[in-house]
Design a protein around this motif. Structure first.
Motif, PDB file in Angstrom:
ATOM      1  N   ASP A   1      22.125  10.146  -3.591  1.00 57.40           N
ATOM      2  CA  ASP A   1      23.369   9.853  -4.397  1.00 57.40           C
ATOM      3  C   ASP A   1      23.048  10.841  -5.734  1.00 57.40           C
ATOM      4  OD1 ASP A   1      24.046   8.130  -2.322  1.00 57.40           O
ATOM      5  OD2 ASP A   1      23.236   6.520  -3.607  1.00 57.40           O
ATOM      6  N   SER A   2      24.524  11.086  -5.453  1.00 54.41           N
ATOM      7  CA  SER A   2      24.811  12.112  -6.606  1.00 54.41           C
ATOM      8  C   SER A   2      24.586  11.252  -7.947  1.00 54.41           C
ATOM      9  CB  SER A   2      26.256  13.013  -6.919  1.00 54.41           C
ATOM     10  OG  SER A   2      26.884  11.256  -6.769  1.00 54.41           O
ATOM     11  N   GLU A   3      24.693  12.202  -9.050  1.00 56.36           N
ATOM     12  CA  GLU A   3      24.528  11.588 -10.189  1.00 56.36           C
ATOM     13  C   GLU A   3      24.872  11.814 -10.920  1.00 56.36           C
ATOM     14  OE1 GLU A   3      20.768  11.945 -13.866  1.00 56.36           O
ATOM     15  OE2 GLU A   3      19.852  12.251 -11.777  1.00 56.36           O
ATOM     16  N   LEU A   4      25.648  10.953 -11.768  1.00 54.19           N
ATOM     17  CA  LEU A   4      26.532  12.235 -12.489  1.00 54.19           C
ATOM     18  C   LEU A   4      26.426  12.339 -14.551  1.00 54.19           C
ATOM     19  CD1 LEU A   4      30.098  13.227 -13.467  1.00 54.19           C
ATOM     20  CD2 LEU A   4      30.741  10.650 -13.473  1.00 54.19           C
ATOM     21  N   ARG A   5      26.039  12.229 -15.188  1.00 51.52           N
ATOM     22  CA  ARG A   5      25.703  12.748 -16.172  1.00 51.52           C
ATOM     23  C   ARG A   5      27.342  13.562 -17.032  1.00 51.52           C
ATOM     24  NH1 ARG A   5      22.378  15.436 -13.876  1.00 51.52           N
ATOM     25  NH2 ARG A   5      22.268  17.191 -15.387  1.00 51.52           N
ATOM     26  N   SER A   6      26.857  13.461 -18.387  1.00 53.25           N
ATOM     27  CA  SER A   6      28.391  13.843 -19.897  1.00 53.25           C
ATOM     28  C   SER A   6      26.434  14.734 -20.376  1.00 53.25           C
ATOM     29  CB  SER A   6      28.608  13.315 -20.475  1.00 53.25           C
ATOM     30  OG  SER A   6      29.674  12.816 -19.214  1.00 53.25           O
ATOM     31  N   THR A   7      27.654  16.401 -20.674  1.00 56.59           N
ATOM     32  CA  THR A   7      26.744  17.144 -21.796  1.00 56.59           C
ATOM     33  C   THR A   7      26.987  16.315 -23.168  1.00 56.59           C
ATOM     34  OG1 THR A   7      28.942  18.035 -22.194  1.00 56.59           O
ATOM     35  CG2 THR A   7      27.400  18.864 -20.484  1.00 56.59           C
TER      36      THR A   7
ATOM     37  N   PRO B   1      31.862  16.730 -18.022  1.00 60.47           N
ATOM     38  CA  PRO B   1      31.185  16.286 -17.142  1.00 60.47           C
ATOM     39  C   PRO B   1      30.080  16.355 -16.007  1.00 60.47           C
ATOM     40  CG  PRO B   1      33.435  15.300 -16.786  1.00 60.47           C
ATOM     41  CD  PRO B   1      32.630  16.333 -18.056  1.00 60.47           C
ATOM     42  N   VAL B   2      29.158  16.397 -16.307  1.00 55.57           N
ATOM     43  CA  VAL B   2      28.014  17.113 -14.778  1.00 55.57           C
ATOM     44  C   VAL B   2      27.783  16.413 -13.786  1.00 55.57           C
ATOM     45  CG1 VAL B   2      25.555  18.238 -15.103  1.00 55.57           C
ATOM     46  CG2 VAL B   2      27.599  18.522 -17.463  1.00 55.57           C
ATOM     47  N   LEU B   3      27.533  16.901 -12.736  1.00 56.75           N
ATOM     48  CA  LEU B   3      27.547  16.172 -11.963  1.00 56.75           C
ATOM     49  C   LEU B   3      25.852  16.937 -10.762  1.00 56.75           C
ATOM     50  CD1 LEU B   3      27.768  13.762  -9.654  1.00 56.75           C
ATOM     51  CD2 LEU B   3      29.814  15.475  -8.444  1.00 56.75           C
ATOM     52  N   GLY B   4      25.461  16.385 -10.450  1.00 53.92           N
ATOM     53  CA  GLY B   4      23.809  16.640 -10.154  1.00 53.92           C
ATOM     54  C   GLY B   4      23.771  15.980  -7.854  1.00 53.92           C
ATOM     55  N   PHE B   5      23.218  16.947  -7.565  1.00 54.78           N
ATOM     56  CA  PHE B   5      22.907  16.283  -6.070  1.00 54.78           C
ATOM     57  C   PHE B   5      21.805  16.829  -5.502  1.00 54.78           C
ATOM     58  CE2 PHE B   5      27.282  18.570  -5.673  1.00 54.78           C
ATOM     59  CZ  PHE B   5      27.101  18.963  -4.824  1.00 54.78           C
ATOM     60  N   GLY B   6      21.515  16.602  -4.756  1.00 52.61           N
ATOM     61  CA  GLY B   6      20.924  17.644  -3.317  1.00 52.61           C
ATOM     62  C   GLY B   6      21.476  18.073  -2.536  1.00 52.61           C
ATOM     63  N   VAL B   7      21.330  18.526  -1.870  1.00 54.84           N
ATOM     64  CA  VAL B   7      21.579  19.603  -0.321  1.00 54.84           C
ATOM     65  C   VAL B   7      20.113  19.311   0.385  1.00 54.84           C
ATOM     66  CG1 VAL B   7      23.234  20.647   1.453  1.00 54.84           C
ATOM     67  CG2 VAL B   7      23.835  19.692  -0.663  1.00 54.84           C
ATOM     68  N   ALA B   8      20.060  18.929   1.531  1.00 54.09           N
ATOM     69  CA  ALA B   8      18.992  19.730   2.512  1.00 54.09           C
ATOM     70  C   ALA B   8      19.620  20.161   3.377  1.00 54.09           C
ATOM     71  CB  ALA B   8      18.579  17.997   3.322  1.00 54.09           C
ATOM     72  N   VAL B   9      19.513  21.867   3.702  1.00 59.02           N
ATOM     73  CA  VAL B   9      20.029  22.451   4.279  1.00 59.02           C
ATOM     74  C   VAL B   9      18.469  22.962   5.469  1.00 59.02           C
ATOM     75  CG1 VAL B   9      20.631  24.738   4.860  1.00 59.02           C
ATOM     76  CG2 VAL B   9      21.392  23.540   3.195  1.00 59.02           C
ATOM     77  N   ASN B  10      18.855  22.842   6.600  1.00 61.63           N
ATOM     78  CA  ASN B  10      17.658  23.439   7.752  1.00 61.63           C
ATOM     79  C   ASN B  10      18.120  25.134   8.415  1.00 61.63           C
ATOM     80  OD1 ASN B  10      16.817  21.086   7.844  1.00 61.63           O
ATOM     81  ND2 ASN B  10      18.218  20.451   9.419  1.00 61.63           N
ATOM     82  N   ASP B  11      16.131  25.314   8.556  1.00 61.87           N
ATOM     83  CA  ASP B  11      16.523  26.755   8.569  1.00 61.87           C
ATOM     84  C   ASP B  11      15.072  26.660  10.277  1.00 61.87           C
ATOM     85  OD1 ASP B  11      15.804  29.552   8.307  1.00 61.87           O
ATOM     86  OD2 ASP B  11      14.386  29.535   7.511  1.00 61.87           O
ATOM     87  N   ARG B  12      15.549  27.290  11.024  1.00 58.64           N
ATOM     88  CA  ARG B  12      14.846  27.395  12.517  1.00 58.64           C
ATOM     89  C   ARG B  12      14.296  28.405  12.673  1.00 58.64           C
ATOM     90  NH1 ARG B  12      16.725  23.959  16.010  1.00 58.64           N
ATOM     91  NH2 ARG B  12      16.231  25.681  18.285  1.00 58.64           N
ATOM     92  N   ARG B  13      13.077  28.222  12.699  1.00 59.42           N
ATOM     93  CA  ARG B  13      11.753  28.659  13.003  1.00 59.42           C
ATOM     94  C   ARG B  13      11.349  28.516  14.275  1.00 59.42           C
ATOM     95  NH1 ARG B  13       8.930  28.264   7.199  1.00 59.42           N
ATOM     96  NH2 ARG B  13      10.215  27.564   6.140  1.00 59.42           N
ATOM     97  N   LYS B  14      10.852  29.238  15.089  1.00 61.79           N
ATOM     98  CA  LYS B  14       9.817  29.742  16.189  1.00 61.79           C
ATOM     99  C   LYS B  14       8.440  28.948  15.860  1.00 61.79           C
ATOM    100  CE  LYS B  14       9.552  31.560  20.633  1.00 61.79           C
ATOM    101  NZ  LYS B  14      10.152  32.863  21.476  1.00 61.79           N
ATOM    102  N   ASN B  15       7.831  28.125  16.373  1.00 61.93           N
ATOM    103  CA  ASN B  15       6.139  27.090  16.309  1.00 61.93           C
ATOM    104  C   ASN B  15       5.505  28.252  17.300  1.00 61.93           C
ATOM    105  OD1 ASN B  15       4.557  26.197  16.463  1.00 61.93           O
ATOM    106  ND2 ASN B  15       4.920  24.127  15.167  1.00 61.93           N
TER     107      ASN B  15
ATOM    108  N   LYS C   1      23.997   9.437  -0.053  1.00 62.24           N
ATOM    109  CA  LYS C   1      22.742  10.345   0.905  1.00 62.24           C
ATOM    110  C   LYS C   1      23.375  10.247   2.262  1.00 62.24           C
ATOM    111  CE  LYS C   1      18.461   9.297   1.768  1.00 62.24           C
ATOM    112  NZ  LYS C   1      17.307   8.789   1.703  1.00 62.24           N
ATOM    113  N   GLY C   2      23.305  11.044   2.423  1.00 56.54           N
ATOM    114  CA  GLY C   2      23.826  11.751   3.725  1.00 56.54           C
ATOM    115  C   GLY C   2      25.002  12.279   4.309  1.00 56.54           C
ATOM    116  N   THR C   3      25.664  12.415   2.991  1.00 56.58           N
ATOM    117  CA  THR C   3      26.964  12.430   3.154  1.00 56.58           C
ATOM    118  C   THR C   3      26.592  14.319   3.541  1.00 56.58           C
ATOM    119  OG1 THR C   3      27.994  11.681   1.620  1.00 56.58           O
ATOM    120  CG2 THR C   3      29.168  13.631   1.709  1.00 56.58           C
TER     121      THR C   3
END
Length: 144
Positions: free
Chosen positions: A15-21, A26-40, A71-73
């Motif tokens: 989930d995003s986290e909203l803070r303030s300086t 306002p400062v919004l922090g969040f993480g994004v998962a980005v997939n990379d494809r590789r050959k095993n 989370k999951g968006t």
């Protein structure tokens, strides 16, 4: 000249986290998962490997969209990379994050909290002017 632009799409890892300086920005922090494809190399199969990207957004827009980023968006983000370093417990640390300029929601959240993916609707194209292709003004300008 240097260029610092990045475009990623993926799912929020938390989930995003909203803070303030201290000044109230306002400062919004969040993480994004980005997939990379590789050959095993052992199996010969293609596999997804996630990259976890920290993202930060500033200002009134960050505050207004914070409640929609859970989370999951699935999102698409355009921004720039920023490297920062600090020291904690005598250890130097650093990270690269994306400073978000633009964000587009690629999924919507249902009443039960589940996410539903959708394709963005393209804007209607304006009517193109009628062109008489039998007498093109560009024919004489082409050098071949």
């Amino acid at each position: 000249m240097s260029i610092n632009r990045v475009i990623i799409s993926g799912n929020l890892t938390r989930d995003s986290e909203l803070r303030s300086t201290a000044s109230g920005l306002p400062v919004l922090g969040f993480g994004v998962a980005v997939n990379d494809r590789r050959k095993n190399q052992q199996t010969g199969e293609w596999e997804d490997y996630p990259n976890f990207i920290d993202c930060t957004m500033f200002g009134a827009r960050a505050e207004s969209i914070s409640r929609f980023l859970g989370k999951g968006t699935k999102v698409a983000i355009e921004g720039k990379l920023r490297w920062s370093q600090w020291e904690r417990d005598g250890q130097k640390r650093s990270k690269v994050e994306v400073i978000v300029d633009e964000i587009e929601f690629m999924s919507s959240r249902g009443a039960d909290g589940s996410t539903t993916s959708y394709a963005p609707v393209p804007a209607a194209a304006p009517n193109a002017p009628d062109i008489d292709v039998s007498s093109s003004v560009y024919d004489e300008d082409i050098p071949f």
